[in-house]
Design a protein around this motif. Sequence first.
Motif, PDB file in Angstrom:
ATOM      1  N   ALA A  41       0.832  -1.200   0.000  1.00 27.78           N
ATOM      2  CA  ALA A  41       0.000   0.000   0.000  1.00 27.78           C
ATOM      3  C   ALA A  41       0.873   1.259   0.000  1.00 27.78           C
ATOM      4  N   ARG A  42       0.302   2.337  -0.453  1.00 24.01           N
ATOM      5  CA  ARG A  42       0.996   3.623  -0.456  1.00 24.01           C
ATOM      6  C   ARG A  42       1.218   4.083   0.984  1.00 24.01           C
ATOM      7  N   ARG A  43       2.450   4.500   1.291  1.00 25.69           N
ATOM      8  CA  ARG A  43       2.800   4.911   2.641  1.00 25.69           C
ATOM      9  C   ARG A  43       2.539   6.404   2.840  1.00 25.69           C
ATOM     10  N   ALA A  44       2.687   6.849   4.071  1.00 33.56           N
ATOM     11  CA  ALA A  44       2.456   8.263   4.384  1.00 33.56           C
ATOM     12  C   ALA A  44       3.441   9.172   3.654  1.00 33.56           C
ATOM     13  N   ASP A  45       4.649   8.666   3.366  1.00 36.02           N
ATOM     14  CA  ASP A  45       5.639   9.484   2.661  1.00 36.02           C
ATOM     15  C   ASP A  45       5.480   9.446   1.144  1.00 36.02           C
ATOM     16  N   GLY A  46       4.423   8.782   0.666  1.00 43.12           N
ATOM     17  CA  GLY A  46       4.155   8.717  -0.766  1.00 43.12           C
ATOM     18  C   GLY A  46       4.817   7.556  -1.466  1.00 43.12           C
ATOM     19  N   LEU A  47       5.724   6.854  -0.793  1.00 45.09           N
ATOM     20  CA  LEU A  47       6.382   5.700  -1.376  1.00 45.09           C
ATOM     21  C   LEU A  47       5.567   4.434  -1.102  1.00 45.09           C
ATOM     22  N   HIS A  48       6.012   3.330  -1.694  1.00 40.94           N
ATOM     23  CA  HIS A  48       5.352   2.045  -1.506  1.00 40.94           C
ATOM     24  C   HIS A  48       6.375   1.027  -1.010  1.00 40.94           C
ATOM     25  N   ASP A  49       5.974   0.242  -0.028  1.00 41.21           N
ATOM     26  CA  ASP A  49       6.791  -0.918   0.322  1.00 41.21           C
ATOM     27  C   ASP A  49       6.693  -1.932  -0.821  1.00 41.21           C
ATOM     28  N   LEU A  50       7.768  -2.678  -1.010  1.00 40.03           N
ATOM     29  CA  LEU A  50       7.759  -3.684  -2.062  1.00 40.03           C
ATOM     30  C   LEU A  50       8.359  -4.981  -1.540  1.00 40.03           C
ATOM     31  N   SER A  51       8.024  -6.056  -2.213  1.00 40.18           N
ATOM     32  CA  SER A  51       8.665  -7.351  -2.012  1.00 40.18           C
ATOM     33  C   SER A  51       9.099  -7.824  -3.388  1.00 40.18           C
ATOM     34  N   SER A  52      10.384  -8.119  -3.531  1.00 37.52           N
ATOM     35  CA  SER A  52      10.885  -8.430  -4.866  1.00 37.52           C
ATOM     36  C   SER A  52      12.113  -9.319  -4.782  1.00 37.52           C
ATOM     37  N   VAL A  53      12.299 -10.126  -5.811  1.00 36.65           N
ATOM     38  CA  VAL A  53      13.564 -10.818  -6.014  1.00 36.65           C
ATOM     39  C   VAL A  53      14.295 -10.094  -7.135  1.00 36.65           C
ATOM     40  N   PHE A  54      15.450  -9.528  -6.804  1.00 41.93           N
ATOM     41  CA  PHE A  54      16.281  -8.824  -7.766  1.00 41.93           C
ATOM     42  C   PHE A  54      17.344  -9.769  -8.316  1.00 41.93           C
ATOM     43  N   LEU A  55      17.465  -9.825  -9.623  1.00 41.92           N
ATOM     44  CA  LEU A  55      18.521 -10.577 -10.299  1.00 41.92           C
ATOM     45  C   LEU A  55      19.463  -9.587 -10.974  1.00 41.92           C
ATOM     46  N   ARG A  56      20.740  -9.639 -10.602  1.00 42.44           N
ATOM     47  CA  ARG A  56      21.728  -8.752 -11.205  1.00 42.44           C
ATOM     48  C   ARG A  56      22.086  -9.255 -12.600  1.00 42.44           C
TER      49      ARG A  56
ATOM     50  N   ARG B 178     -11.301  -0.753  -7.314  1.00 35.79           N
ATOM     51  CA  ARG B 178     -11.765  -2.126  -7.117  1.00 35.79           C
ATOM     52  C   ARG B 178     -11.834  -2.525  -5.654  1.00 35.79           C
ATOM     53  N   GLY B 179     -11.381  -1.639  -4.766  1.00 38.98           N
ATOM     54  CA  GLY B 179     -11.357  -1.983  -3.358  1.00 38.98           C
ATOM     55  C   GLY B 179     -10.432  -3.146  -3.052  1.00 38.98           C
ATOM     56  N   SER B 180      -9.342  -3.245  -3.822  1.00 36.77           N
ATOM     57  CA  SER B 180      -8.426  -4.371  -3.675  1.00 36.77           C
ATOM     58  C   SER B 180      -7.574  -4.204  -2.425  1.00 36.77           C
ATOM     59  N   SER B 181      -7.311  -5.299  -1.754  1.00 38.48           N
ATOM     60  CA  SER B 181      -6.412  -5.296  -0.611  1.00 38.48           C
ATOM     61  C   SER B 181      -5.060  -5.859  -1.018  1.00 38.48           C
ATOM     62  N   VAL B 182      -4.058  -5.587  -0.197  1.00 36.58           N
ATOM     63  CA  VAL B 182      -2.703  -6.061  -0.458  1.00 36.58           C
ATOM     64  C   VAL B 182      -2.455  -7.308   0.373  1.00 36.58           C
ATOM     65  N   SER B 183      -1.868  -8.334  -0.251  1.00 29.63           N
ATOM     66  CA  SER B 183      -1.622  -9.590   0.450  1.00 29.63           C
ATOM     67  C   SER B 183      -0.586  -9.423   1.557  1.00 29.63           C
ATOM     68  N   ASP B 184      -0.567 -10.380   2.449  1.00 36.11           N
ATOM     69  CA  ASP B 184       0.395 -10.415   3.551  1.00 36.11           C
ATOM     70  C   ASP B 184       1.814 -10.534   2.993  1.00 36.11           C
ATOM     71  N   PRO B 185       2.774  -9.733   3.497  1.00 35.96           N
ATOM     72  CA  PRO B 185       4.161  -9.845   3.030  1.00 35.96           C
ATOM     73  C   PRO B 185       4.739 -11.254   3.167  1.00 35.96           C
ATOM     74  N   LEU B 186       4.242 -12.018   4.138  1.00 31.11           N
ATOM     75  CA  LEU B 186       4.728 -13.389   4.283  1.00 31.11           C
ATOM     76  C   LEU B 186       4.382 -14.216   3.054  1.00 31.11           C
ATOM     77  N   PHE B 187       3.202 -13.981   2.467  1.00 26.16           N
ATOM     78  CA  PHE B 187       2.830 -14.673   1.238  1.00 26.16           C
ATOM     79  C   PHE B 187       3.809 -14.344   0.120  1.00 26.16           C
ATOM     80  N   PHE B 188       4.173 -13.052   0.011  1.00 20.28           N
ATOM     81  CA  PHE B 188       5.116 -12.647  -1.035  1.00 20.28           C
ATOM     82  C   PHE B 188       6.452 -13.352  -0.858  1.00 20.28           C
ATOM     83  N   ARG B 189       6.889 -13.497   0.387  1.00 22.17           N
ATOM     84  CA  ARG B 189       8.165 -14.144   0.649  1.00 22.17           C
ATOM     85  C   ARG B 189       8.114 -15.628   0.265  1.00 22.17           C
TER      86      ARG B 189
END
Length: 286
Positions: free
Chosen positions: A19-34, A187-198
Amino acid sequence: MNHVLYSPAKLNLTLRIGARRADGLHDLSSVFLRLPSVEALTITMDSENNVKDLLSVQTIELKGINLVTRASERLRALGWPLPFLRVSLWKQLPPGTGFGAGSGNGAAFLRWASALLGRSLPLELARELGADVPFLVSGLPLAFACGVGERLEGLKALNLSALLLVPRWSSPTARAFADLDRRREERGSSVSDPLFFRIEAETLVDDLRRGATVGLLPNDFTDLLAERHPEYGLFFAMAEKAGALAWGISGSGSGAFALAQGPTALLKLVASVSAEPWVTHLLVLE
């Protein structure tokens, strides 16, 4: 004396946006490949110039301020005694493609400046420059990232080849996030639990490590982009037919990619997609 720096890029094998944070940024969960070095910077100390850095860009036109210039200005503002520089930047990947090439330019510069002046890497500045920069400045080959990209957990490298595809359209990051926020609100969509993303990320990495075909990789921007540009669906179908292990969109787009064990399937894919009029760049990396 010229200093030549090779500049990396990245893929997001997964990208889930909180979700969008108070500072305008978004938390993310990602796998980065260099990705291997895809661009290069040539830096020369400019003894005749005491006004500003001079940046020239080869092969691709850039608009606005490049991250190399932003990084050098911020380092001086932090008190680093950095001389003014002439920088020639050789680019292969346009901005707005999600491959983090501009972030790689900034990361390569930060590592060079830190070594030149014998100072610790400015990790807080890396985070300030963008969500991809902390990973690219870290040197890690693969990492799970959360927060706004600054919290990294290194993972064992994947031995995969990659095909990068740049379409004729770009996907500006700010617009992509605004569109995603708007759709979720409508759409009133919710964001999944970060544990699910992990768990999702760990499962996909394990599957790729053992050479399993995983297909379309999860990215919260994919549906939005595919609705506007059905060409993505064509590329994904071609990737599957060619025998790729995985395919998807990197970052907030617009770049797409496919992964395989070795280049054979990817070269077959290049032969299929290279004639498409909407494709502007194709790059195979091992």
